[in-house]
Design a protein around this motif. Sequence first.
Motif, PDB file in Angstrom:
ATOM      1  N   SER A 162      87.742 -14.101  21.477  1.00 23.39           N
ATOM      2  CA  SER A 162      87.988 -12.923  22.312  1.00 23.39           C
ATOM      3  C   SER A 162      88.507 -13.332  23.684  1.00 23.39           C
ATOM      4  CB  SER A 162      86.736 -12.064  22.433  1.00 23.39           C
ATOM      5  OG  SER A 162      85.670 -12.808  22.968  1.00 23.39           O
ATOM      6  N   LEU A 163      88.033 -14.442  24.218  1.00 27.02           N
ATOM      7  CA  LEU A 163      88.535 -14.939  25.504  1.00 27.02           C
ATOM      8  C   LEU A 163      89.998 -15.351  25.388  1.00 27.02           C
ATOM      9  CD1 LEU A 163      88.093 -15.709  28.446  1.00 27.02           C
ATOM     10  CD2 LEU A 163      87.227 -17.931  27.652  1.00 27.02           C
ATOM     11  N   GLU A 164      90.365 -16.005  24.291  1.00 30.94           N
ATOM     12  CA  GLU A 164      91.763 -16.406  24.094  1.00 30.94           C
ATOM     13  C   GLU A 164      92.676 -15.194  23.899  1.00 30.94           C
ATOM     14  OE1 GLU A 164      91.250 -20.838  22.138  1.00 30.94           O
ATOM     15  OE2 GLU A 164      91.019 -19.083  20.837  1.00 30.94           O
ATOM     16  N   VAL A 165      92.173 -14.150  23.265  1.00 28.29           N
ATOM     17  CA  VAL A 165      92.951 -12.915  23.122  1.00 28.29           C
ATOM     18  C   VAL A 165      93.217 -12.323  24.498  1.00 28.29           C
ATOM     19  CG1 VAL A 165      92.903 -10.529  22.260  1.00 28.29           C
ATOM     20  CG2 VAL A 165      92.207 -12.409  20.765  1.00 28.29           C
ATOM     21  N   MET A 166      92.182 -12.293  25.351  1.00 25.36           N
ATOM     22  CA  MET A 166      92.345 -11.773  26.707  1.00 25.36           C
ATOM     23  C   MET A 166      93.332 -12.623  27.511  1.00 25.36           C
ATOM     24  SD  MET A 166      88.940 -10.102  28.395  1.00 25.36           S
ATOM     25  CE  MET A 166      88.560 -11.445  29.428  1.00 25.36           C
ATOM     26  N   LYS A 167      93.219 -13.942  27.411  1.00 26.35           N
ATOM     27  CA  LYS A 167      94.137 -14.839  28.121  1.00 26.35           C
ATOM     28  C   LYS A 167      95.566 -14.683  27.614  1.00 26.35           C
ATOM     29  CE  LYS A 167      90.998 -18.609  29.389  1.00 26.35           C
ATOM     30  NZ  LYS A 167      90.718 -20.045  29.170  1.00 26.35           N
ATOM     31  N   THR A 168      95.716 -14.476  26.296  1.00 29.39           N
ATOM     32  CA  THR A 168      97.040 -14.247  25.710  1.00 29.39           C
ATOM     33  C   THR A 168      97.643 -12.971  26.279  1.00 29.39           C
ATOM     34  OG1 THR A 168      96.450 -15.419  23.669  1.00 29.39           O
ATOM     35  CG2 THR A 168      98.291 -13.865  23.539  1.00 29.39           C
ATOM     36  N   ALA A 169      96.846 -11.913  26.355  1.00 23.56           N
ATOM     37  CA  ALA A 169      97.324 -10.637  26.902  1.00 23.56           C
ATOM     38  C   ALA A 169      97.755 -10.802  28.355  1.00 23.56           C
ATOM     39  CB  ALA A 169      96.236  -9.572  26.784  1.00 23.56           C
ATOM     40  N   LEU A 170      96.961 -11.513  29.151  1.00 24.74           N
ATOM     41  CA  LEU A 170      97.312 -11.739  30.560  1.00 24.74           C
ATOM     42  C   LEU A 170      98.598 -12.548  30.686  1.00 24.74           C
ATOM     43  CD1 LEU A 170      93.769 -12.461  32.043  1.00 24.74           C
ATOM     44  CD2 LEU A 170      95.179 -10.421  32.399  1.00 24.74           C
ATOM     45  N   ALA A 171      98.751 -13.568  29.851  1.00 27.41           N
ATOM     46  CA  ALA A 171      99.970 -14.383  29.886  1.00 27.41           C
ATOM     47  C   ALA A 171     101.193 -13.547  29.507  1.00 27.41           C
ATOM     48  CB  ALA A 171      99.824 -15.587  28.950  1.00 27.41           C
ATOM     49  N   LEU A 172     101.036 -12.653  28.533  1.00 29.95           N
ATOM     50  CA  LEU A 172     102.155 -11.790  28.125  1.00 29.95           C
ATOM     51  C   LEU A 172     102.506 -10.790  29.219  1.00 29.95           C
ATOM     52  CD1 LEU A 172     101.197 -11.306  24.400  1.00 29.95           C
ATOM     53  CD2 LEU A 172     103.311 -12.352  25.250  1.00 29.95           C
ATOM     54  N   GLU A 173     101.501 -10.252  29.890  1.00 33.43           N
ATOM     55  CA  GLU A 173     101.770  -9.344  31.004  1.00 33.43           C
ATOM     56  C   GLU A 173     102.601 -10.046  32.068  1.00 33.43           C
ATOM     57  OE1 GLU A 173      98.124  -6.162  31.259  1.00 33.43           O
ATOM     58  OE2 GLU A 173      97.863  -8.067  32.301  1.00 33.43           O
ATOM     59  N   GLU A 174     102.200 -11.254  32.411  1.00 31.40           N
ATOM     60  CA  GLU A 174     102.928 -12.010  33.447  1.00 31.40           C
ATOM     61  C   GLU A 174     104.323 -12.398  32.972  1.00 31.40           C
ATOM     62  OE1 GLU A 174     102.444 -16.313  35.506  1.00 31.40           O
ATOM     63  OE2 GLU A 174     100.662 -15.034  35.502  1.00 31.40           O
ATOM     64  N   ARG A 175     104.419 -12.882  31.756  1.00 26.64           N
ATOM     65  CA  ARG A 175     105.695 -13.369  31.210  1.00 26.64           C
ATOM     66  C   ARG A 175     106.711 -12.231  31.036  1.00 26.64           C
ATOM     67  NH1 ARG A 175     106.177 -18.141  28.541  1.00 26.64           N
ATOM     68  NH2 ARG A 175     103.925 -18.237  28.483  1.00 26.64           N
ATOM     69  N   LEU A 176     106.231 -11.059  30.596  1.00 27.33           N
ATOM     70  CA  LEU A 176     107.140  -9.958  30.258  1.00 27.33           C
ATOM     71  C   LEU A 176     107.226  -8.870  31.321  1.00 27.33           C
ATOM     72  CD1 LEU A 176     106.179  -9.565  26.496  1.00 27.33           C
ATOM     73  CD2 LEU A 176     108.064 -10.890  27.477  1.00 27.33           C
ATOM     74  N   GLY A 177     106.339  -8.908  32.288  1.00 25.47           N
ATOM     75  CA  GLY A 177     106.372  -7.901  33.342  1.00 25.47           C
ATOM     76  C   GLY A 177     105.924  -6.526  32.875  1.00 25.47           C
TER      77      GLY A 177
END
Length: 95
Positions: A43-58
Amino acid sequence: MMTLATDPLLEAIAAAIADAREGVAPPSVHRDQTLAGDLDLSSLEVMKTALALEERLGVTIEEGAEFEISTVGDLADYLAARIAMAPNARGAVLA
């Protein structure tokens, strides 16, 4: 079936998973893979993935949405919809 328009999104998802796992990316990411099962994301990696996608894709991923999305394809479709709705999304270069 994967379309050319989603290939860059799958690459972005794989890169975000690598960010969440501190550099360890899956060898390939397919639309039918489940995040928790097939890719074994905590679940932590899912959250980190979501945050990385937000930053990467705007784009902004709605709070809690990352836990309702079960497959890579669902995530790619969700991101494509968010990119289409966000006028300043960097994801526009993915199309």
